[in-house]
Design an enzyme around this catalytic site. Structure first.
Site, PDB file in Angstrom:
ATOM      1  N   VAL A  15       0.897  -1.077  -0.006  1.00  0.00           N
ATOM      2  CA  VAL A  15      -0.102  -0.046  -0.079  1.00  0.00           C
ATOM      3  C   VAL A  15       0.820   1.238  -0.100  1.00  0.00           C
ATOM      4  O   VAL A  15       1.785   1.287   0.842  1.00  0.00           O
ATOM      5  CB  VAL A  15      -0.986  -0.077   1.305  1.00  0.00           C
ATOM      6  CG1 VAL A  15      -1.808   1.396   1.616  1.00  0.00           C
ATOM      7  CG2 VAL A  15      -2.078  -1.036   1.178  1.00  0.00           C
ATOM      8  N   ASN A 187      15.864   0.009 -14.452  1.00  0.00           N
ATOM      9  CA  ASN A 187      16.215   1.400 -14.774  1.00  0.00           C
ATOM     10  C   ASN A 187      17.687   1.800 -14.786  1.00  0.00           C
ATOM     11  O   ASN A 187      18.585   1.130 -14.433  1.00  0.00           O
ATOM     12  CB  ASN A 187      15.185   2.291 -14.147  1.00  0.00           C
ATOM     13  CG  ASN A 187      15.602   2.098 -12.662  1.00  0.00           C
ATOM     14  OD1 ASN A 187      16.526   1.846 -12.076  1.00  0.00           O
ATOM     15  ND2 ASN A 187      14.725   2.814 -11.914  1.00  0.00           N
ATOM     16  N   ASP A 249       3.823  12.920 -11.521  1.00  0.00           N
ATOM     17  CA  ASP A 249       4.278  11.960 -10.563  1.00  0.00           C
ATOM     18  C   ASP A 249       4.555  10.834 -11.613  1.00  0.00           C
ATOM     19  O   ASP A 249       3.674  10.000 -12.037  1.00  0.00           O
ATOM     20  CB  ASP A 249       3.074  11.579  -9.879  1.00  0.00           C
ATOM     21  CG  ASP A 249       3.373  10.469  -8.897  1.00  0.00           C
ATOM     22  OD1 ASP A 249       4.556  10.053  -8.601  1.00  0.00           O
ATOM     23  OD2 ASP A 249       2.392   9.993  -8.114  1.00  0.00           O
ATOM     24  N   ASP A 255       6.927   0.464 -13.732  1.00  0.00           N
ATOM     25  CA  ASP A 255       6.037  -0.748 -13.661  1.00  0.00           C
ATOM     26  C   ASP A 255       5.011  -0.641 -14.409  1.00  0.00           C
ATOM     27  O   ASP A 255       4.593  -1.704 -15.253  1.00  0.00           O
ATOM     28  CB  ASP A 255       5.403  -0.748 -12.305  1.00  0.00           C
ATOM     29  CG  ASP A 255       6.177  -0.589 -11.054  1.00  0.00           C
ATOM     30  OD1 ASP A 255       7.235  -1.370 -11.152  1.00  0.00           O
ATOM     31  OD2 ASP A 255       5.856  -0.163  -9.982  1.00  0.00           O
TER      32      ASP A 255
HETATM   33  O1  RIB Z   1       7.539   1.095  -8.621  1.00  0.00           O
HETATM   34  C1  RIB Z   1       6.761   1.735  -7.631  1.00  0.00           C
HETATM   35  C2  RIB Z   1       6.213   1.110  -6.612  1.00  0.00           C
HETATM   36  O2  RIB Z   1       7.402   0.625  -5.674  1.00  0.00           O
HETATM   37  C3  RIB Z   1       5.617   1.699  -5.575  1.00  0.00           C
HETATM   38  O3  RIB Z   1       4.172   1.477  -5.899  1.00  0.00           O
HETATM   39  C4  RIB Z   1       6.016   1.247  -4.031  1.00  0.00           C
HETATM   40  O4  RIB Z   1       5.014   0.405  -3.515  1.00  0.00           O
HETATM   41  C5  RIB Z   1       7.029   0.460  -4.367  1.00  0.00           C
HETATM   42  O5  RIB Z   1       7.089  -0.773  -4.433  1.00  0.00           O
END
Ligand code: RIB
Length: 315
Positions: A15, A187, A249, A255
């Protein structure tokens, strides 16, 4: 093109507790932040959501805590239509959490407390073996125990299933074990940690990627944020240009890249087009606050892809 690719993510769920601020307290000091956002995150969970939004069927293999966040995380996956039959609640442990700080430039700093993510074992992977062996692509990151990551890579190779390893957050890796992955996607910071050489621009990324190929990795894609991505394999090195945006942001953009790449690749896209599409998918995610909730739908993505300048589609 596969109609509906099947992606399995073996990874973390957190979270995210995100504070927007340009100032940070010194020891003993209390200061005010600008605003706050609570959302579902974790690199594994984010990648699963991105793959799902791009059109894949997705299963998640993960552990959450027996606190308020655990059942809510499972419900969040289910809300996206992600299979949660292998997401387990772990008694006596907190869920993974991530206090995140975002500056007005969009730059972020993340602190991860792994909690239940650290209890995901090779035995959990064995229990999901039936799913893993029929996946089109398995996606892994490093917010779970490394033994579990290496074990899954070996299992996937045994079944001939394609794997993508996101070596995040940066930490020392056994490159021989990581070399079982079809793709390693770091990255700049993570690439630097793996290769032991700085990565501040595409040229340095090229040197670093070559070094990692020489050490046994099969294919590397270095994500370069505003500079796009660089892919390298024994067939050669290629820079895939970015789609410029003004980010608010950047949290979770990596991801978004990896989850969408898994889906595009497993759908039958050529590698370079898949990378270019994922560059755009990640760029779009930086235009809104939050991690998963900043990821766009397949429909919105295809609209933007159709409008995007052809020159930026790669080459
Ligand atoms: O890559 C972003 C993520 O890194 C965030 O959602 C946080 O939870 C960490 O795992």
């Amino acid at each position: 093109m596969n109609q509906t690719p099947y992606v399995v993510v073996v990874g973390s769920a957190n979270v995210d507790l995100t504070t927007f601020t340009d100032q940070f307290p010194r020891p003993g000091e209390t200061i005010f932040g600008q605003s706050f956002d609570l959302g579902f995150g974790g690199k594994g969970a984010n990648q699963a959501v991105a793959a799902r939004l791009c059109g894949a069927e997705v299963s998640m293999v993960a552990r959450v805590g027996d606190d308020l966040f655990g059942p809510a995380t499972i419900a969040n996956f289910a809300g996206y239509g992600i299979d949660t039959s292998h997401v387990r609640i772990t008694p006596g442990v907190s869920s993974g959490v991530a206090p995140i700080f975002v500056e007005s430039s969009g730059q972020n700093r993340i602190l991860v407390v792994k909690g239940a993510n650290d209890r995901l074992t090779p035995a959990d992977v064995d229990q999901a073996e039936d799913l893993l062996r029929r996946a089109d692509c398995i996606v892994l990151q490093l917010e779970i125990p490394l033994d579990t990551v290496y074990y899954t890579l070996r299992l996937a190779r045994k079944y001939g299933v394609r794997t993508i390893l996101n070596p995040a957050p940066a930490q020392p890796l056994d490159l021989q074990a990581a070399g079982e992955a079809d793709y390693v996607v770091p990255n700049e910071t993570e690439a630097e940690a793996l290769a032991g050489a700085p990565v501040r621009n595409p040229e340095e990324a090229r040197t670093c990627a070559q070094r990692l190929l020489d050490r046994g990795l099969r294919r590397i894609i270095v994500t370069l944020g505003a500079n796009g991505a660089l892919s390298a394999s024994e067939r050669g090195v290629r820079h895939v240009p970015p789609f410029p945006v003004n980010p608010v942001d950047t949290t979770g953009a990596g991801d978004a890249f990896i989850g969408s790449f898994a889906c595009f690749l497993a759908s039958g896209c050529e590698e370079e087009e898949a990378i270019s599409r994922s560059n755009l998918y990640a760029a779009l995610s930086t235009l809104a606050v939050g991690t998963q909730k900043s990821f766009v739908s397949n429909e919105r993505f295809e609209t933007e892809w159709a409008k995007a300048p052809r020159a930026a589609h790669s080459r």
